[in-house]
Design a protein around this motif. Structure first.
Motif, PDB file in Angstrom:
ATOM      1  N   ILE A 140       0.778  -1.208   0.049  1.00 49.27           N
ATOM      2  CA  ILE A 140      -0.070   0.152   0.107  1.00 49.27           C
ATOM      3  C   ILE A 140       0.882   1.162  -0.018  1.00 49.27           C
ATOM      4  CG2 ILE A 140      -1.763   1.428   1.192  1.00 49.27           C
ATOM      5  CD1 ILE A 140      -2.695  -1.314   2.239  1.00 49.27           C
ATOM      6  N   THR A 141       1.992   1.308   0.750  1.00 53.28           N
ATOM      7  CA  THR A 141       2.752   2.378   0.933  1.00 53.28           C
ATOM      8  C   THR A 141       3.595   2.531  -0.471  1.00 53.28           C
ATOM      9  OG1 THR A 141       4.528   1.243   2.124  1.00 53.28           O
ATOM     10  CG2 THR A 141       2.956   2.483   3.486  1.00 53.28           C
ATOM     11  N   ASN A 142       3.792   1.586  -1.109  1.00 53.87           N
ATOM     12  CA  ASN A 142       4.502   1.517  -2.467  1.00 53.87           C
ATOM     13  C   ASN A 142       3.520   2.052  -3.501  1.00 53.87           C
ATOM     14  OD1 ASN A 142       7.050   1.126  -1.308  1.00 53.87           O
ATOM     15  ND2 ASN A 142       6.822  -1.118  -1.781  1.00 53.87           N
ATOM     16  N   ASP A 143       2.167   2.411  -3.354  1.00 54.83           N
ATOM     17  CA  ASP A 143       1.033   2.666  -4.232  1.00 54.83           C
ATOM     18  C   ASP A 143       0.631   1.699  -5.001  1.00 54.83           C
ATOM     19  OD1 ASP A 143      -0.636   4.571  -4.985  1.00 54.83           O
ATOM     20  OD2 ASP A 143       0.880   5.248  -6.541  1.00 54.83           O
TER      21      ASP A 143
ATOM     22  N   ASN B 209      -1.766   0.178  -5.357  1.00 57.34           N
ATOM     23  CA  ASN B 209      -3.169   0.489  -5.029  1.00 57.34           C
ATOM     24  C   ASN B 209      -4.442   0.384  -6.191  1.00 57.34           C
ATOM     25  OD1 ASN B 209      -2.690   0.740  -2.232  1.00 57.34           O
ATOM     26  ND2 ASN B 209      -1.893   2.708  -2.857  1.00 57.34           N
ATOM     27  N   GLN B 210      -3.794   0.192  -7.613  1.00 57.02           N
ATOM     28  CA  GLN B 210      -4.678   0.177  -8.553  1.00 57.02           C
ATOM     29  C   GLN B 210      -5.244  -1.306  -9.096  1.00 57.02           C
ATOM     30  OE1 GLN B 210      -5.691   3.366  -8.919  1.00 57.02           O
ATOM     31  NE2 GLN B 210      -4.029   4.008  -7.461  1.00 57.02           N
ATOM     32  N   TYR B 211      -5.960  -1.298  -9.998  1.00 55.98           N
ATOM     33  CA  TYR B 211      -6.486  -2.369 -10.558  1.00 55.98           C
ATOM     34  C   TYR B 211      -5.289  -3.342 -11.254  1.00 55.98           C
ATOM     35  CZ  TYR B 211     -11.280  -0.466 -11.217  1.00 55.98           C
ATOM     36  OH  TYR B 211     -12.703   0.017 -10.778  1.00 55.98           O
ATOM     37  N   SER B 212      -5.483  -4.594 -11.316  1.00 52.96           N
ATOM     38  CA  SER B 212      -4.645  -5.365 -11.854  1.00 52.96           C
ATOM     39  C   SER B 212      -5.275  -5.972 -12.941  1.00 52.96           C
ATOM     40  CB  SER B 212      -4.103  -6.564 -10.990  1.00 52.96           C
ATOM     41  OG  SER B 212      -3.217  -7.190 -11.517  1.00 52.96           O
TER      42      SER B 212
ATOM     43  N   PRO C  72      -7.242  -9.182 -14.728  1.00 49.90           N
ATOM     44  CA  PRO C  72      -8.165 -10.380 -14.171  1.00 49.90           C
ATOM     45  C   PRO C  72      -7.838 -11.653 -13.836  1.00 49.90           C
ATOM     46  CG  PRO C  72      -9.314  -9.078 -16.193  1.00 49.90           C
ATOM     47  CD  PRO C  72      -7.749  -8.622 -15.826  1.00 49.90           C
ATOM     48  N   GLY C  73      -6.553 -11.964 -14.389  1.00 50.09           N
ATOM     49  CA  GLY C  73      -5.892 -13.267 -13.922  1.00 50.09           C
ATOM     50  C   GLY C  73      -5.165 -13.113 -12.852  1.00 50.09           C
ATOM     51  N   GLY C  74      -4.761 -11.946 -12.450  1.00 49.70           N
ATOM     52  CA  GLY C  74      -3.940 -11.886 -11.145  1.00 49.70           C
ATOM     53  C   GLY C  74      -2.850 -11.004 -11.588  1.00 49.70           C
ATOM     54  N   HIS C  75      -2.237 -10.167 -10.581  1.00 52.97           N
ATOM     55  CA  HIS C  75      -1.112  -9.392 -10.838  1.00 52.97           C
ATOM     56  C   HIS C  75       0.048 -10.031 -11.268  1.00 52.97           C
ATOM     57  CE1 HIS C  75       2.137  -6.657  -9.898  1.00 52.97           C
ATOM     58  NE2 HIS C  75       1.272  -5.381  -9.644  1.00 52.97           N
ATOM     59  N   PRO C  76       0.784  -9.571 -12.383  1.00 52.03           N
ATOM     60  CA  PRO C  76       1.774 -10.283 -13.078  1.00 52.03           C
ATOM     61  C   PRO C  76       2.870 -10.935 -11.892  1.00 52.03           C
ATOM     62  CG  PRO C  76       1.383  -8.426 -14.339  1.00 52.03           C
ATOM     63  CD  PRO C  76       0.476  -8.276 -13.051  1.00 52.03           C
ATOM     64  N   GLU C  77       3.205 -10.057 -11.013  1.00 53.11           N
ATOM     65  CA  GLU C  77       4.055 -10.727 -10.109  1.00 53.11           C
ATOM     66  C   GLU C  77       3.472 -11.548  -9.144  1.00 53.11           C
ATOM     67  OE1 GLU C  77       6.393  -9.024  -5.893  1.00 53.11           O
ATOM     68  OE2 GLU C  77       6.180  -7.427  -7.171  1.00 53.11           O
ATOM     69  N   PHE C  78       2.185 -11.649  -8.682  1.00 54.21           N
ATOM     70  CA  PHE C  78       1.760 -12.499  -7.893  1.00 54.21           C
ATOM     71  C   PHE C  78       1.534 -13.933  -8.699  1.00 54.21           C
ATOM     72  CE2 PHE C  78      -2.272 -15.073  -6.931  1.00 54.21           C
ATOM     73  CZ  PHE C  78      -1.876 -15.637  -5.562  1.00 54.21           C
ATOM     74  N   VAL C  79       1.182 -14.009  -9.903  1.00 54.80           N
ATOM     75  CA  VAL C  79       0.956 -15.320 -10.771  1.00 54.80           C
ATOM     76  C   VAL C  79       2.364 -15.700 -11.058  1.00 54.80           C
ATOM     77  CG1 VAL C  79      -1.241 -14.775 -11.557  1.00 54.80           C
ATOM     78  CG2 VAL C  79       0.745 -13.899 -12.930  1.00 54.80           C
ATOM     79  N   GLU C  80       3.504 -15.167 -11.398  1.00 57.13           N
ATOM     80  CA  GLU C  80       4.909 -15.396 -11.481  1.00 57.13           C
ATOM     81  C   GLU C  80       5.033 -15.938 -10.391  1.00 57.13           C
ATOM     82  OE1 GLU C  80       6.948 -12.151 -12.722  1.00 57.13           O
ATOM     83  OE2 GLU C  80       5.852 -11.813 -14.685  1.00 57.13           O
TER      84      GLU C  80
ATOM     85  N   ALA D  13      -7.752  -8.159  -4.934  1.00 53.79           N
ATOM     86  CA  ALA D  13      -6.844  -6.776  -4.481  1.00 53.79           C
ATOM     87  C   ALA D  13      -5.665  -6.796  -4.721  1.00 53.79           C
ATOM     88  CB  ALA D  13      -7.264  -6.576  -3.002  1.00 53.79           C
ATOM     89  N   THR D  14      -4.965  -5.645  -5.231  1.00 57.64           N
ATOM     90  CA  THR D  14      -3.460  -5.478  -5.734  1.00 57.64           C
ATOM     91  C   THR D  14      -2.793  -5.913  -4.640  1.00 57.64           C
ATOM     92  OG1 THR D  14      -4.154  -4.495  -7.763  1.00 57.64           O
ATOM     93  CG2 THR D  14      -1.900  -4.364  -7.055  1.00 57.64           C
ATOM     94  N   PRO D  15      -2.895  -5.183  -3.420  1.00 55.42           N
ATOM     95  CA  PRO D  15      -1.968  -5.114  -2.440  1.00 55.42           C
ATOM     96  C   PRO D  15      -1.942  -6.397  -1.664  1.00 55.42           C
ATOM     97  CG  PRO D  15      -3.834  -3.505  -1.732  1.00 55.42           C
ATOM     98  CD  PRO D  15      -3.990  -3.954  -3.242  1.00 55.42           C
ATOM     99  N   LEU D  16      -3.112  -7.258  -1.615  1.00 51.57           N
ATOM    100  CA  LEU D  16      -2.978  -8.365  -0.691  1.00 51.57           C
ATOM    101  C   LEU D  16      -2.484  -9.337  -1.747  1.00 51.57           C
ATOM    102  CD1 LEU D  16      -6.652  -8.140   0.717  1.00 51.57           C
ATOM    103  CD2 LEU D  16      -4.408  -7.129   1.497  1.00 51.57           C
TER     104      LEU D  16
END
Length: 355
Positions: A1-4, A6-9, A11-19, A223-226
C-alpha cells in the motif's frame, strides 16, 4: 500500500503474484507453468469455485461431489441451475481415524453420467480431515478417463496441513490428469489470513483462460496489495520453515481437542489433515418432542452451545438429502484456534462428560 500498489490489476492476477505462484509450484508439478495462462487468482477460493461453475456449467448439468462436502459447492451449483449428486464417504473398520472414511469407486462410477460436467474432489477433506492416498486417487483417475467430458476440480486449500507423516497427494500429478484438472488453492488458509480473500487456480490453458474471462466479469480482479503481500510470503515461507511449522502447530492443536473430546465421551474421528474434525455425539441424549423435523445434529449442537458453551457445526448441511442420515450423530469442530480457546473448550467438555 505504501508503495502505491493500489490500482486495478489484470483479471488473471497481478503479474508478480502469478509469476511467484508459477515459480513456487513448478518443482511440485514437475513442469513449467505459464503464469499468464495456467494460473488465475480469485477473491478467495470460494469465488474460484463460483467462477468454475459460471465458466463450465449450464442449467441441468450435473456436478458430482464426494460427501460430506463443503456446502458452497451446492450453493454455487444452484446459482447456475446445475444439479449436485452426492457420493458418500463411509466409515469402515473401527472408525477412529479419518483414514477409515472410504469411497466406493463403483458407486462413484455409477453416479457419473453423460450429463456430469464436473467432479469435485477435496483433499485434505473438509469436514472429515481425510487425506486421500495415492492409490485412492489412482482409482478415481481410472474412472475419470472413461468420461472425456468430465472436469475434475481438485480442492486443495488445506494442502500444507497434513499430519502423522502423511504427504499431500495431488490429483493433477497423476498420469494424464493435469489436462483434466483445475486445482484450487487458498492463500488465506495457508497463511492464516482468510480475511484477505486471496485464492488461485492452476490448470491447463483451456480451463484457466475461461476462468480469467469470468473473473473479469464477476470482480474484474483481486485486491492488488493483498496479492502482492501473499507473493512476498510465498517467496520466503519455505526458507523460514513456515509450512512444516504450520502443520506441526495444527497437529498439536488437533491432539489437544481430540483428547478433550475423548475425555468427555464425544469420540472424535482423528483427522489426518486440514483443521476440522468430526466427533460422534451418539452418547448425548436430546429431546425430539418439540420438533422432529429438526435434524438430530442441529439439536445436539444447539444444546451444547447453550448448555456447555462449546459450539460446533452440524454436518447435515454437508450432505445431500439422500445421505443426510449419515450426519445424525456427527458434529464438526475447528481446531484452528488459539491454545487458550482450545483449553477453555476442553475444560467445559471435561466438566460435561457424556460417558
Amino acid at each position: 500500500i505504501t508503495n502505491d500498489m493500489n490500482q486495478y490489476s489484470r483479471p488473471g492476477g497481478h503479474p508478480e503474484f502469478v509469476e511467484t505462484i508459477a515459480k513456487f509450484y513448478q518443482p511440485i508439478y514437475k513442469r513449467e507453468l505459464n503464469p499468464l495462462s495456467e494460473v488465475v487468482s480469485c477473491n478467495g477460493a470460494q469465488e474460484g469455485i463460483f467462477n468454475i461453475f459460471l465458466s463450465f456449467c449450464n442449467r441441468s448439468d450435473e456436478v458430482v461431489c464426494i460427501e460430506p462436502f463443503f456446502d458452497v459447492y451446492k450453493k454455487c451449483a444452484d446459482m447456475v441451475g446445475a444439479n449436485t449428486v452426492g457420493v458418500p464417504l463411509r466409515l469402515e473398520g473401527n472408525g477412529k481415524s479419518s483414514s477409515s472414511f472410504k469411497l466406493d469407486l463403483k458407486e462413484l462410477d455409477n453416479a457419473i453420467t453423460e450429463r456430469t460436467k464436473v467432479l469435485f474432489l477435496n483433499t485434505p477433506h473438509n469436514p472429515t480431515g481425510k487425506v486421500f492416498e495415492r492409490e485412492e486417487l489412482l482409482g478415481i483417475a481410472e474412472i475419470v478417463r472413461k468420461y472425456p467430458q468430465l472436469i475434475v476440480v481438485s480442492d486443495e486449500v488445506y494442502e500444507f496441513m497434513t499430519f502423522d507423516g502423511l504427504q499431500h497427494e495431488r490429483f493433477a500429478l497423476l498420469d494424464g490428469m493435469f489436462e483434466r484438472t483445475i486445482s484450487l488453492f487458498s492463500a488465506g488458509k495457508t497463511f492464516s489470513c482468510t480475511g484477505w480473500r486471496v485464492g488461485y487456480c492452476i490448470g491447463p490453458k483451456h480451463f484457466i483462460e475461461p476462468l480469467i474471462a469470468s473473473q473479469g466479469v464477476v470482480a474484474f480482479c483481486s485486491a492488488t496489495p493483498l496479492e502482492l503481500g501473499i507473493s512476498e510470503a510465498f517467496k520466503v515461507a519455505e526458507s523460514l520453515g513456515y509450512f512444516s511449522e504450520l502443520a506441526s502447530k495444527l497437529e498439536r492443536k488437533r491432539d489437544s481437542l481430540c483428547e478433550a473430546l475423548f475425555a468427555a465421551g464425544m469420540d472424535p474421528i482423528i483427522p489426518k489433515g486440514g483443521y476440522f474434525l468430526m466427533a460422534d455425539t451418539s452418547k448425548i441424549e436430546v429431546d425430539y418432542s418439540s420438533d422432529k423435523s429438526i435434524p438430530r445434529d442441529v439439536l445436539v449442537n444447539k444444546w451444547l452451545t447453550e448448555t456447555i458453551g462449546v459450539t460446533g457445526i452440524p454436518t447435515s448441511g454437508f450432505y445431500s438429502k439422500e445421505n443426510m442420515h449419515l450426519s445424525d450423530n456427527m458434529l464438526r469442530y475447528a481446531y484452528c484456534k488459539t491454545d487458550e480457546e482450545i483449553a477453555a473448550a476442553a475444560e467445559r467438555l471435561r466438566k460435561a462428560s457424556f460417558k
